[in-house]
Structure formats: structure tokens, C-alpha cells
Design a protein around this motif. Sequence first.
Motif, PDB file in Angstrom:
ATOM      1  N   ARG A 111      49.689  15.647 210.284  1.00 29.73           N
ATOM      2  CA  ARG A 111      50.198  15.758 208.775  1.00 29.73           C
ATOM      3  C   ARG A 111      50.660  16.985 208.814  1.00 29.73           C
ATOM      4  NH1 ARG A 111      47.523  11.878 206.193  1.00 29.73           N
ATOM      5  NH2 ARG A 111      45.529  10.831 206.913  1.00 29.73           N
ATOM      6  N   VAL A 112      51.986  17.085 208.093  1.00 28.84           N
ATOM      7  CA  VAL A 112      52.673  18.140 207.984  1.00 28.84           C
ATOM      8  C   VAL A 112      53.111  18.478 206.437  1.00 28.84           C
ATOM      9  CG1 VAL A 112      54.793  19.670 208.631  1.00 28.84           C
ATOM     10  CG2 VAL A 112      53.771  17.903 210.212  1.00 28.84           C
ATOM     11  N   GLY A 113      53.182  19.718 205.914  1.00 29.60           N
ATOM     12  CA  GLY A 113      53.484  19.867 204.648  1.00 29.60           C
ATOM     13  C   GLY A 113      54.987  19.401 204.526  1.00 29.60           C
ATOM     14  N   VAL A 114      55.419  18.773 203.295  1.00 26.64           N
ATOM     15  CA  VAL A 114      56.580  18.481 202.939  1.00 26.64           C
ATOM     16  C   VAL A 114      57.700  19.615 203.253  1.00 26.64           C
ATOM     17  CG1 VAL A 114      58.294  17.773 201.339  1.00 26.64           C
ATOM     18  CG2 VAL A 114      55.931  16.773 201.228  1.00 26.64           C
ATOM     19  N   GLU A 115      57.349  20.889 202.859  1.00 26.32           N
ATOM     20  CA  GLU A 115      58.511  21.965 202.994  1.00 26.32           C
ATOM     21  C   GLU A 115      58.615  22.302 204.510  1.00 26.32           C
ATOM     22  OE1 GLU A 115      55.698  22.453 201.007  1.00 26.32           O
ATOM     23  OE2 GLU A 115      56.452  22.147 198.980  1.00 26.32           O
ATOM     24  N   LYS A 116      57.399  22.278 205.333  1.00 25.67           N
ATOM     25  CA  LYS A 116      57.604  22.476 206.619  1.00 25.67           C
ATOM     26  C   LYS A 116      58.312  21.385 207.440  1.00 25.67           C
ATOM     27  CE  LYS A 116      54.090  24.549 208.242  1.00 25.67           C
ATOM     28  NZ  LYS A 116      52.907  24.976 208.493  1.00 25.67           N
ATOM     29  N   LEU A 117      58.118  20.270 206.977  1.00 27.03           N
ATOM     30  CA  LEU A 117      58.642  19.141 207.718  1.00 27.03           C
ATOM     31  C   LEU A 117      60.385  19.244 207.327  1.00 27.03           C
ATOM     32  CD1 LEU A 117      58.949  16.558 209.290  1.00 27.03           C
ATOM     33  CD2 LEU A 117      58.250  15.229 207.310  1.00 27.03           C
ATOM     34  N   GLU A 118      60.545  19.578 206.089  1.00 28.40           N
ATOM     35  CA  GLU A 118      62.042  19.788 205.690  1.00 28.40           C
ATOM     36  C   GLU A 118      62.603  20.851 206.587  1.00 28.40           C
ATOM     37  OE1 GLU A 118      61.994  20.266 201.371  1.00 28.40           O
ATOM     38  OE2 GLU A 118      61.767  18.408 201.238  1.00 28.40           O
ATOM     39  N   LEU A 119      61.943  21.913 206.822  1.00 33.89           N
ATOM     40  CA  LEU A 119      62.485  22.927 207.639  1.00 33.89           C
ATOM     41  C   LEU A 119      62.611  22.645 209.040  1.00 33.89           C
ATOM     42  CD1 LEU A 119      63.419  25.723 208.180  1.00 33.89           C
ATOM     43  CD2 LEU A 119      60.909  26.567 208.178  1.00 33.89           C
ATOM     44  N   ILE A 120      61.497  21.882 209.524  1.00 33.47           N
ATOM     45  CA  ILE A 120      61.802  21.381 210.873  1.00 33.47           C
ATOM     46  C   ILE A 120      63.091  20.354 211.107  1.00 33.47           C
ATOM     47  CG2 ILE A 120      60.707  19.675 212.670  1.00 33.47           C
ATOM     48  CD1 ILE A 120      57.893  20.920 211.443  1.00 33.47           C
ATOM     49  N   ASP A 121      63.149  19.425 210.255  1.00 31.79           N
ATOM     50  CA  ASP A 121      64.323  18.735 210.192  1.00 31.79           C
ATOM     51  C   ASP A 121      65.637  19.368 210.180  1.00 31.79           C
ATOM     52  OD1 ASP A 121      62.845  16.298 210.601  1.00 31.79           O
ATOM     53  OD2 ASP A 121      62.732  15.612 208.558  1.00 31.79           O
ATOM     54  N   LYS A 122      65.684  20.194 209.192  1.00 34.78           N
ATOM     55  CA  LYS A 122      67.050  21.120 209.319  1.00 34.78           C
ATOM     56  C   LYS A 122      67.307  21.813 210.261  1.00 34.78           C
ATOM     57  CE  LYS A 122      68.893  25.061 206.716  1.00 34.78           C
ATOM     58  NZ  LYS A 122      68.635  26.131 205.907  1.00 34.78           N
ATOM     59  N   LEU A 123      66.339  22.355 210.934  1.00 36.32           N
ATOM     60  CA  LEU A 123      66.429  23.101 212.424  1.00 36.32           C
ATOM     61  C   LEU A 123      66.681  22.421 213.502  1.00 36.32           C
ATOM     62  CD1 LEU A 123      63.700  25.769 211.852  1.00 36.32           C
ATOM     63  CD2 LEU A 123      66.045  26.289 211.677  1.00 36.32           C
ATOM     64  N   ALA A 124      65.922  21.023 213.469  1.00 36.37           N
ATOM     65  CA  ALA A 124      66.498  20.139 214.646  1.00 36.37           C
ATOM     66  C   ALA A 124      67.870  19.650 214.496  1.00 36.37           C
ATOM     67  CB  ALA A 124      65.237  18.951 214.693  1.00 36.37           C
ATOM     68  N   THR A 125      68.245  19.348 213.263  1.00 39.68           N
ATOM     69  CA  THR A 125      69.726  18.769 213.197  1.00 39.68           C
ATOM     70  C   THR A 125      70.578  20.037 213.437  1.00 39.68           C
ATOM     71  OG1 THR A 125      69.002  17.353 211.248  1.00 39.68           O
ATOM     72  CG2 THR A 125      71.389  17.831 211.435  1.00 39.68           C
ATOM     73  N   GLN A 126      70.306  21.100 213.230  1.00 39.46           N
ATOM     74  CA  GLN A 126      71.241  22.389 213.630  1.00 39.46           C
ATOM     75  C   GLN A 126      71.288  22.237 214.812  1.00 39.46           C
ATOM     76  OE1 GLN A 126      69.635  25.728 211.379  1.00 39.46           O
ATOM     77  NE2 GLN A 126      70.670  25.177 209.498  1.00 39.46           N
ATOM     78  N   SER A 127      70.307  22.082 215.656  1.00 42.57           N
ATOM     79  CA  SER A 127      70.317  22.141 217.287  1.00 42.57           C
ATOM     80  C   SER A 127      70.586  20.913 217.654  1.00 42.57           C
ATOM     81  CB  SER A 127      68.665  22.717 217.704  1.00 42.57           C
ATOM     82  OG  SER A 127      68.356  23.780 216.956  1.00 42.57           O
ATOM     83  N   ASP A 128      70.920  19.833 217.057  1.00 43.26           N
ATOM     84  CA  ASP A 128      71.214  18.692 217.614  1.00 43.26           C
ATOM     85  C   ASP A 128      70.206  18.177 218.406  1.00 43.26           C
ATOM     86  OD1 ASP A 128      73.221  16.520 217.745  1.00 43.26           O
ATOM     87  OD2 ASP A 128      74.127  17.172 219.517  1.00 43.26           O
ATOM     88  N   ILE A 129      69.026  18.262 218.166  1.00 40.85           N
ATOM     89  CA  ILE A 129      68.134  17.320 219.054  1.00 40.85           C
ATOM     90  C   ILE A 129      67.244  16.666 218.055  1.00 40.85           C
ATOM     91  CG2 ILE A 129      67.973  19.263 220.909  1.00 40.85           C
ATOM     92  CD1 ILE A 129      65.550  20.439 219.615  1.00 40.85           C
ATOM     93  N   SER A 130      66.231  15.757 218.488  1.00 39.91           N
ATOM     94  CA  SER A 130      65.440  15.074 217.605  1.00 39.91           C
ATOM     95  C   SER A 130      64.206  15.686 217.082  1.00 39.91           C
ATOM     96  CB  SER A 130      64.851  13.948 218.333  1.00 39.91           C
ATOM     97  OG  SER A 130      64.043  14.216 219.379  1.00 39.91           O
ATOM     98  N   ARG A 131      63.663  15.434 216.005  1.00 40.77           N
ATOM     99  CA  ARG A 131      62.397  16.114 215.375  1.00 40.77           C
ATOM    100  C   ARG A 131      61.365  16.193 216.493  1.00 40.77           C
ATOM    101  NH1 ARG A 131      59.856  12.697 211.001  1.00 40.77           N
ATOM    102  NH2 ARG A 131      61.382  13.608 209.598  1.00 40.77           N
ATOM    103  N   ASN A 132      61.349  15.206 217.108  1.00 44.35           N
ATOM    104  CA  ASN A 132      60.214  15.170 218.252  1.00 44.35           C
ATOM    105  C   ASN A 132      60.369  16.324 219.361  1.00 44.35           C
ATOM    106  OD1 ASN A 132      57.874  13.839 219.661  1.00 44.35           O
ATOM    107  ND2 ASN A 132      59.234  13.848 221.075  1.00 44.35           N
ATOM    108  N   GLU A 133      61.677  16.341 219.746  1.00 48.81           N
ATOM    109  CA  GLU A 133      61.877  17.154 220.731  1.00 48.81           C
ATOM    110  C   GLU A 133      61.899  18.641 220.315  1.00 48.81           C
ATOM    111  OE1 GLU A 133      62.842  18.963 224.357  1.00 48.81           O
ATOM    112  OE2 GLU A 133      62.301  16.692 224.120  1.00 48.81           O
ATOM    113  N   PHE A 134      62.388  18.799 219.111  1.00 50.46           N
ATOM    114  CA  PHE A 134      62.150  20.162 218.458  1.00 50.46           C
ATOM    115  C   PHE A 134      60.809  20.783 218.224  1.00 50.46           C
ATOM    116  CE2 PHE A 134      61.753  23.100 215.069  1.00 50.46           C
ATOM    117  CZ  PHE A 134      62.555  24.161 215.014  1.00 50.46           C
TER     118      PHE A 134
END
Length: 60
Positions: A21-44
Motif C-alpha cells: 500500500r502506497v499513499g496517493v501522493e507518493k504513487l503520483e510522484l513515483i509514476d511521474k519520476l518513472a515516466t521522466q526516466s522512461d522506465i516502468s513503475r516497477n523498475e523505478f
Amino acid sequence: MGFKPTEFRPVKAEKILISLRVGVEKLELIDKLATQSDISRNEFIMQCIDFALLHLSNDE
């Protein structure tokens, strides 16, 4: 010069599916940073865990 393998042998690393379980804000940041790095959420997340484990303090 280093070791030169004579044949390629692909190996599949064993991985286990978990959920967490991950907080909404944390998941949004993870997704943003993963997208910027051009990698999957899992890989990030895996790279974050690897970094944290490598830099974990040994103080008990």
C-alpha cells in the motif's frame, strides 16, 4: 583483459509478486519520476529499493 565467456546463457532472475500500500501522493510522484526516466513503475521502485539497501546504515 577480463574473462570472456564462450557462449551466451540467458538467466531468468527469480522474482516474487507482492503487493503493498502506497499513499496517493507518493504513487503520483513515483509514476511521474518513472515516466521522466522512461522506465516502468516497477523498475523505478526496484531501483529505489536497491539504492536504499546499498546505502543502509549498519548502526544497530
